[in-house]
Design a protein around this motif. Structure first.
Motif, PDB file in Angstrom:
ATOM      1  N   VAL A 242     -12.085  61.671  27.475  1.00 18.89           N
ATOM      2  CA  VAL A 242     -12.917  62.468  26.565  1.00 18.89           C
ATOM      3  C   VAL A 242     -13.495  63.679  27.295  1.00 18.89           C
ATOM      4  O   VAL A 242     -13.603  64.770  26.721  1.00 18.89           O
ATOM      5  N   GLN A 243     -13.836  63.494  28.574  1.00 13.81           N
ATOM      6  CA  GLN A 243     -14.326  64.628  29.370  1.00 13.81           C
ATOM      7  C   GLN A 243     -13.247  65.700  29.518  1.00 13.81           C
ATOM      8  O   GLN A 243     -13.548  66.893  29.538  1.00 13.81           O
ATOM      9  N   ASP A 246     -13.198  67.738  26.432  1.00 20.06           N
ATOM     10  CA  ASP A 246     -14.331  68.670  26.365  1.00 20.06           C
ATOM     11  C   ASP A 246     -13.962  70.015  27.003  1.00 20.06           C
ATOM     12  O   ASP A 246     -14.501  71.057  26.627  1.00 20.06           O
ATOM     13  N   PRO A 249      -9.444  70.913  24.694  1.00 23.04           N
ATOM     14  CA  PRO A 249      -9.360  70.120  23.452  1.00 23.04           C
ATOM     15  C   PRO A 249      -7.950  69.835  22.977  1.00 23.04           C
ATOM     16  O   PRO A 249      -7.739  68.885  22.205  1.00 23.04           O
TER      17      PRO A 249
END
Length: 276
Positions: A242-243, A246, A249
């Motif tokens: 998920v990082q 960020d 995308p």
């Protein structure tokens, strides 16, 4: 008697050119008292000129037992080490003399440096590490870090002691937290010993030091892969991917990984978000 022998030696050497006689006179004086530096110098000069450096060792070895002054004892061992090394070419005995010196003065850098050279030349890696550790303990700043690098190299390349090398590199980081060479070396060593937790922690430090997003993406993906495949922590792996999103995308590889991991965890709401 000392002054008498000194005068006799001077006459024999300077007026009668009797170096052997002068040598015996000086030796007689030093048997009484080794503390006279000028007499010791004359004795050594005469012994070497007569091709008898062993006589220096014999006199000093006999006399040093009666020496109470540590400074004088240290100097005599220094001269013995020099004779062993330069005149008699006896490395083992030179090492013994230098080690006697550092037992008297553990801050004696010249003796530590000499031992470093001798142990390097003889490839006595364990003893070399002991000397380097002593130097590191009294060293500071860049000097200390350079010594720790030498220790790490020996542990890696000469002794195959990866865990000891890891300790050396970690100590480098204690002194230089942003040392990228140490971090890179630790990465390889942690992989070698399969210490995946420490490897992730190492990547965490590298992540903090990263200066561009592309480098951060590479590091994060390595961390996510370890969490998933080595530490078997799906949740941590997801958090790291998920990082990545960020920052990037539309990173296809990361999206695919999250798709797989959400399915494995049966997190259908999160999976729906990814698919959208």
């Amino acid at each position: 008697r000392i002054e008498l022998n000194r005068r006799i030696a001077g006459i024999l050497r300077d007026e009668l050119q009797d170096n052997q006689g002068a040598f015996e006179a000086v030796k007689s004086a030093l048997r009484i008292d080794l503390s006279d530096e000028a007499l010791r110098h004359d004795f050594e000069t005469l012994a070497i000129s007569l091709g008898n450096p062993q006589a220096i060792i014999e006199l000093y070895e006999t006399g040093i037992a009666d020496v109470d002054d540590d400074v004088l004892k240290h100097e005599i061992y220094r001269r013995m080490a020099s004779v062993y090394e330069e005149e008699l070419h006896d490395t083992d005995k030179a090492i013994q003399a230098y080690r006697a010196m550092i037992e008297l003065d553990d801050m004696d850098k010249s003796s530590l440096n000499a031992l470093e050279v001798l142990y390097t030349n003889t490839q006595n890696w364990e003893e070399l590490l002991d000397i380097l550790k002593r130097k590191a303990d009294i060293g500071t700043g860049d000097e200390k870090v350079d010594i720790l690098r030498k220790m790490a190299t020996i542990n890696c390349d000469c002794l195959n002691h990866p865990k000891a090398a890891i300790d050396n590199y970690c100590e480098i980081l204690d002194n230089l937290p942003d040392d990228t060479d140490a971090l890179d070396a630790l990465e390889s060593l942690y992989v070698q010993i399969e210490d995946w937790k420490s490897l992730c922690e190492n990547y965490g430090i590298k992540l903090q030091l990263a200066t561009d997003d592309e480098n951060r993406r590479v590091i994060l993906k390595k961390m996510a892969d370890i969490q998933e495949n080595k530490l078997h922590s799906v949740d941590d792996s997801i958090d790291i991917y998920v990082q990545v999103l960020d920052i990037f995308p539309e990173d296809v590889e990361t999206l695919d990984a999250l798709d797989r991991l959400y399915l494995e965890r049966e997190s259908y709401d999160e999976l729906s978000d990814i698919l959208q």
